[in-house]
Design a protein around this motif. Structure first.
Motif, PDB file in Angstrom:
ATOM      1  N   ASN A  10       0.855  -1.194   0.000  1.00  0.00           N
ATOM      2  CA  ASN A  10       0.000   0.000   0.000  1.00  0.00           C
ATOM      3  C   ASN A  10       0.892   1.246   0.000  1.00  0.00           C
ATOM      4  OD1 ASN A  10      -1.955   1.945   0.246  1.00  0.00           O
ATOM      5  ND2 ASN A  10      -2.527   1.414   2.345  1.00  0.00           N
ATOM      6  N   TRP A  11       1.602   1.437  -1.109  1.00  0.00           N
ATOM      7  CA  TRP A  11       2.561   2.539  -1.196  1.00  0.00           C
ATOM      8  C   TRP A  11       1.862   3.888  -1.180  1.00  0.00           C
ATOM      9  CZ3 TRP A  11       6.215  -0.158   0.338  1.00  0.00           C
ATOM     10  CH2 TRP A  11       6.515  -1.413  -0.188  1.00  0.00           C
ATOM     11  N   ASN A  12       0.661   3.977  -1.728  1.00  0.00           N
ATOM     12  CA  ASN A  12      -0.055   5.260  -1.718  1.00  0.00           C
ATOM     13  C   ASN A  12      -0.475   5.645  -0.303  1.00  0.00           C
ATOM     14  OD1 ASN A  12       0.301   5.448  -4.449  1.00  0.00           O
ATOM     15  ND2 ASN A  12      -1.761   4.797  -4.964  1.00  0.00           N
ATOM     16  N   GLY A  13      -0.912   4.665   0.485  1.00  0.00           N
ATOM     17  CA  GLY A  13      -1.246   4.947   1.885  1.00  0.00           C
ATOM     18  C   GLY A  13      -0.024   5.388   2.666  1.00  0.00           C
ATOM     19  N   ILE A  14       1.098   4.721   2.418  1.00  0.00           N
ATOM     20  CA  ILE A  14       2.349   5.100   3.075  1.00  0.00           C
ATOM     21  C   ILE A  14       2.742   6.517   2.667  1.00  0.00           C
ATOM     22  CG2 ILE A  14       4.841   4.615   3.123  1.00  0.00           C
ATOM     23  CD1 ILE A  14       4.033   1.588   3.037  1.00  0.00           C
ATOM     24  N   ALA A  15       2.596   6.828   1.388  1.00  0.00           N
ATOM     25  CA  ALA A  15       2.901   8.186   0.919  1.00  0.00           C
ATOM     26  C   ALA A  15       1.996   9.215   1.596  1.00  0.00           C
ATOM     27  CB  ALA A  15       2.760   8.264  -0.601  1.00  0.00           C
ATOM     28  N   ALA A  16       0.717   8.879   1.738  1.00  0.00           N
ATOM     29  CA  ALA A  16      -0.214   9.800   2.412  1.00  0.00           C
ATOM     30  C   ALA A  16       0.225  10.042   3.851  1.00  0.00           C
ATOM     31  CB  ALA A  16      -1.639   9.239   2.376  1.00  0.00           C
ATOM     32  N   GLY A  17       0.605   8.969   4.542  1.00  0.00           N
ATOM     33  CA  GLY A  17       1.054   9.106   5.924  1.00  0.00           C
ATOM     34  C   GLY A  17       2.306   9.956   6.045  1.00  0.00           C
ATOM     35  N   LEU A  18       3.282   9.695   5.195  1.00  0.00           N
ATOM     36  CA  LEU A  18       4.537  10.444   5.266  1.00  0.00           C
ATOM     37  C   LEU A  18       4.355  11.898   4.826  1.00  0.00           C
ATOM     38  CD1 LEU A  18       7.027   7.722   3.970  1.00  0.00           C
ATOM     39  CD2 LEU A  18       6.664   8.499   6.340  1.00  0.00           C
ATOM     40  N   ALA A  19       3.474  12.134   3.850  1.00  0.00           N
ATOM     41  CA  ALA A  19       3.202  13.512   3.409  1.00  0.00           C
ATOM     42  C   ALA A  19       2.604  14.331   4.548  1.00  0.00           C
ATOM     43  CB  ALA A  19       2.267  13.507   2.200  1.00  0.00           C
ATOM     44  N   LEU A  20       1.631  13.756   5.253  1.00  0.00           N
ATOM     45  CA  LEU A  20       1.037  14.474   6.385  1.00  0.00           C
ATOM     46  C   LEU A  20       2.083  14.688   7.476  1.00  0.00           C
ATOM     47  CD1 LEU A  20      -2.435  14.189   7.906  1.00  0.00           C
ATOM     48  CD2 LEU A  20      -0.469  14.272   9.411  1.00  0.00           C
TER      49      LEU A  20
END
Length: 174
Positions: A10-20
């Motif tokens: 779930n790379w997009n979820g990980i990206a969302a978490g790290l972006a926030l």
């Protein structure tokens, strides 16, 4: 949480978490600089944390923000172009989550563990200037190409690191 999502790719979820989380750190650094230059931060964590990281964030809040974007991205519809009530779902969900977090912060600010310093700084300014940018970063980053995600997250992480080295390490301002 991140290892579980990585195992699911779930790379997009990980990206969302790290972006926030990177956006959160940028705002915490700005808040600490406001404290340095004006004598008072917009928000503080004066007591009730097991480890104070910066004037406005303890370890517990940092852990919460480290996963907030990832966890809340699970609410996003699969279609990034879907409109709900005529509004793009990413924008609508960013505003909805920002409102939810702002409401929670109202209760947090009634405790001695978290303080809104100025009388004009409260749920509405927090909603508009803090939480909306947090969730916009998370939810739009979710749909970007991997290269754009890495540039945004990496660029913001590098900026945060430079700001911390300069303002906390070299100058000792925060």
């Amino acid at each position: 949480v991140y290892f579980n999502e990585a195992s699911k790719k779930n790379w997009n979820g990980i990206a969302a978490g790290l972006a926030l989380y990177m956006t959160h750190w940028f705002f915490e650094i700005l808040n600490a600089l406001i404290q340095h230059f004006s004598g008072h931060a917009l928000w503080t964590v004066p007591t009730g944390t097991s480890f104070l990281l910066l004037v406005g964030v303890g370890i517990e809040l940092s852990f919460m923000f480290s996963i907030a974007g990832l966890v809340m991205s699970k609410l996003l519809p699969a279609d990034p172009k879907l409109k709900i009530l005529g509004i793009n779902n990413r924008l609508l969900f960013a505003i909805g989550n920002a409102a939810f977090f702002s409401i929670i912060e109202i209760f947090l600010a009634t405790t001695p563990a978290f303080v809104w310093v100025y009388p004009w700084w409260g749920a509405i300014p927090v909603f508009i200037t803090v939480y909306i940018p947090f969730f916009l970063a998370a939810f739009y980053c979710y749909d970007w190409t991997r290269k754009t995600q890495m540039r945004f997250i990496g660029g913001l992480a590098a900026l945060n690191l430079i700001l911390l080295v300069v303002f906390a390490g070299i100058l000792g301002w925060i």
